[in-house]
Design a protein around this motif. Structure first.
Motif, PDB file in Angstrom:
ATOM      1  N   GLU A  14      24.613  53.225  57.586  1.00  0.00           N
ATOM      2  CA  GLU A  14      25.312  52.338  58.524  1.00  0.00           C
ATOM      3  C   GLU A  14      26.784  52.751  58.599  1.00  0.00           C
ATOM      4  O   GLU A  14      27.500  52.708  57.593  1.00  0.00           O
ATOM      5  CB  GLU A  14      25.185  50.872  58.076  1.00  0.00           C
ATOM      6  N   PRO A  28      28.830  49.436  65.088  1.00  0.00           N
ATOM      7  CA  PRO A  28      28.009  49.831  63.947  1.00  0.00           C
ATOM      8  C   PRO A  28      26.716  50.471  64.454  1.00  0.00           C
ATOM      9  O   PRO A  28      26.060  49.923  65.343  1.00  0.00           O
ATOM     10  CB  PRO A  28      27.688  48.510  63.227  1.00  0.00           C
ATOM     11  N   ALA A  75      30.814  44.862  65.592  1.00  0.00           N
ATOM     12  CA  ALA A  75      29.470  44.480  66.053  1.00  0.00           C
ATOM     13  C   ALA A  75      29.537  43.680  67.352  1.00  0.00           C
ATOM     14  O   ALA A  75      28.650  43.779  68.198  1.00  0.00           O
ATOM     15  CB  ALA A  75      28.757  43.667  64.966  1.00  0.00           C
ATOM     16  N   ASP A  78      35.420  45.346  70.230  1.00  0.00           N
ATOM     17  CA  ASP A  78      35.915  46.679  69.870  1.00  0.00           C
ATOM     18  C   ASP A  78      37.191  46.545  69.068  1.00  0.00           C
ATOM     19  O   ASP A  78      37.962  45.614  69.280  1.00  0.00           O
ATOM     20  CB  ASP A  78      36.191  47.498  71.135  1.00  0.00           C
TER      21      ASP A  78
HETATM   22  C1  LIG Z   1      24.690  47.468  60.637  1.00  0.00           C
HETATM   23  C2  LIG Z   1      24.322  47.616  62.095  1.00  0.00           C
HETATM   24  C3  LIG Z   1      23.621  48.736  62.516  1.00  0.00           C
HETATM   25  C4  LIG Z   1      23.281  48.902  63.855  1.00  0.00           C
HETATM   26  N1  LIG Z   1      22.606  50.016  64.233  1.00  0.00           N
HETATM   27  C5  LIG Z   1      22.326  50.221  65.542  1.00  0.00           C
HETATM   28  C6  LIG Z   1      21.647  51.409  65.943  1.00  0.00           C
HETATM   29  O1  LIG Z   1      21.307  52.273  65.134  1.00  0.00           O
HETATM   30  N2  LIG Z   1      21.405  51.568  67.275  1.00  0.00           N
HETATM   31  C7  LIG Z   1      21.789  50.626  68.206  1.00  0.00           C
HETATM   32  O2  LIG Z   1      21.543  50.859  69.390  1.00  0.00           O
HETATM   33  N3  LIG Z   1      22.419  49.490  67.837  1.00  0.00           N
HETATM   34  C8  LIG Z   1      22.694  49.263  66.536  1.00  0.00           C
HETATM   35  N4  LIG Z   1      23.345  48.132  66.147  1.00  0.00           N
HETATM   36  C9  LIG Z   1      23.745  47.132  67.182  1.00  0.00           C
HETATM   37  C10 LIG Z   1      25.043  47.542  67.859  1.00  0.00           C
HETATM   38  O3  LIG Z   1      26.082  47.743  66.923  1.00  0.00           O
HETATM   39  C11 LIG Z   1      25.470  46.397  68.797  1.00  0.00           C
HETATM   40  O4  LIG Z   1      24.511  46.272  69.815  1.00  0.00           O
HETATM   41  C12 LIG Z   1      26.854  46.583  69.389  1.00  0.00           C
HETATM   42  O5  LIG Z   1      27.227  45.390  70.039  1.00  0.00           O
HETATM   43  C13 LIG Z   1      26.941  47.720  70.376  1.00  0.00           C
HETATM   44  O6  LIG Z   1      28.302  47.795  70.802  1.00  0.00           O
HETATM   45  P1  LIG Z   1      28.770  48.568  72.106  1.00  0.00           P
HETATM   46  O7  LIG Z   1      28.115  47.897  73.304  1.00  0.00           O
HETATM   47  O8  LIG Z   1      30.262  48.408  72.081  1.00  0.00           O
HETATM   48  O9  LIG Z   1      28.326  49.993  71.974  1.00  0.00           O
HETATM   49  C14 LIG Z   1      23.661  47.911  64.809  1.00  0.00           C
HETATM   50  C15 LIG Z   1      24.368  46.787  64.374  1.00  0.00           C
HETATM   51  C16 LIG Z   1      24.693  46.625  63.039  1.00  0.00           C
HETATM   52  C17 LIG Z   1      25.451  45.422  62.614  1.00  0.00           C
END
Ligand SMILES: Cc1cc2nc3c(=O)[nH]c(=O)nc-3n(C[C@H](O)[C@H](O)[C@H](O)COP(=O)(O)O)c2cc1C
Length: 185
Positions: A14, A28, A75, A78
């Motif tokens: 992670e 994340p 999460a 930003d």
């Molecule tokens: C520990 C953790 C791991 C995560 N891993 C993934 C992942 O591998 N793939 C994914 O699509 N989202 C993953 N997520 C969810 C994204 O971080 C989340 O949807 C986030 O809001 C995306 O942000 P963005 O829209 O700014 O890219 C994870 C969340 C957490 C808390």
């Protein structure tokens, strides 16, 4: 150079992934490693700003971070520029290491190839169940905000109990962010 040199071991790691759209985006993401002695890894990418930025040709820089608050903010939101100790390459304050990957999108996955990286600092921290519970709660919470599943709510409440018992201040601040965003109190 090996993935393991930057803390990316076999299994799912992670990390905070930084991409660039109109501004820097932090999220994340789990980096999947099958051979920690090699350079290749994968990430499963659901629709998100991170994926959109990559589709438009952004870089993909992973920061290895052990601050629960950074995970919680990234999460749902930003990190602003104030959270960075360097912008070129983007390194979040307190990050242990960063790695830049070449990315090829392949269906739901991103195929990753390690290009370069650096270890910024070496810190030791014992395993803290509160920190682990923050990560677990955040995984559930980022799904919960989309589907409000009662099962996920139960899992998140269980994580709160562990964070209360085992976490330090940063874990408890991270829990407050989860509470604000999920409205599970
Ligand atoms: C520990 C953790 C791991 C995560 N891993 C993934 C992942 O591998 N793939 C994914 O699509 N989202 C993953 N997520 C969810 C994204 O971080 C989340 O949807 C986030 O809001 C995306 O942000 P963005 O829209 O700014 O890219 C994870 C969340 C957490 C808390």
């Amino acid at each position: 150079m090996r993935l393991k040199d930057f803390g990316l071991w076999n299994g799912i790691n992670e990390v905070i992934v930084i991409t660039k759209g109109e501004k820097l985006n932090t999220a994340p993401i789990g980096i999947i490693v099958d051979d920690e002695n090699g350079l290749k890894a994968r990430a499963k990418l659901y629709p998100s700003h991170t994926r959109e930025n990559l589709e438009r040709g952004s870089f993909f820089i992973a920061n290895i971070v052990i601050d629960p608050l950074i995970f919680a903010i990234s999460a749902f939101d930003d990190l602003g520029e104030d959270f960075f100790e360097s912008l070129i390459p983007p390194v979040i304050k307190g990050a242990l290491a960063y790695c830049e990957f070449e990315v090829k999108l392949n269906g739901l996955y991103a195929d990753l190839n390690l290009l370069r990286g650096d270890i910024i600092r070496k810190e030791v921290r014992a395993i803290n169940r509160g920190f682990n519970a923050v990560i677990e709660a955040l995984v559930h919470a980022t799904r919960f905000v989309k589907n409000r599943s009662p099962e996920l709510e139960r899992e998140i409440r269980h994580c709160y109990e562990i964070i209360e018992k085992c976490g330090g201040e940063r874990e408890k601040q991270a829990m407050e962010i989860i509470k604000e965003n999920t409205r599970i109190r």
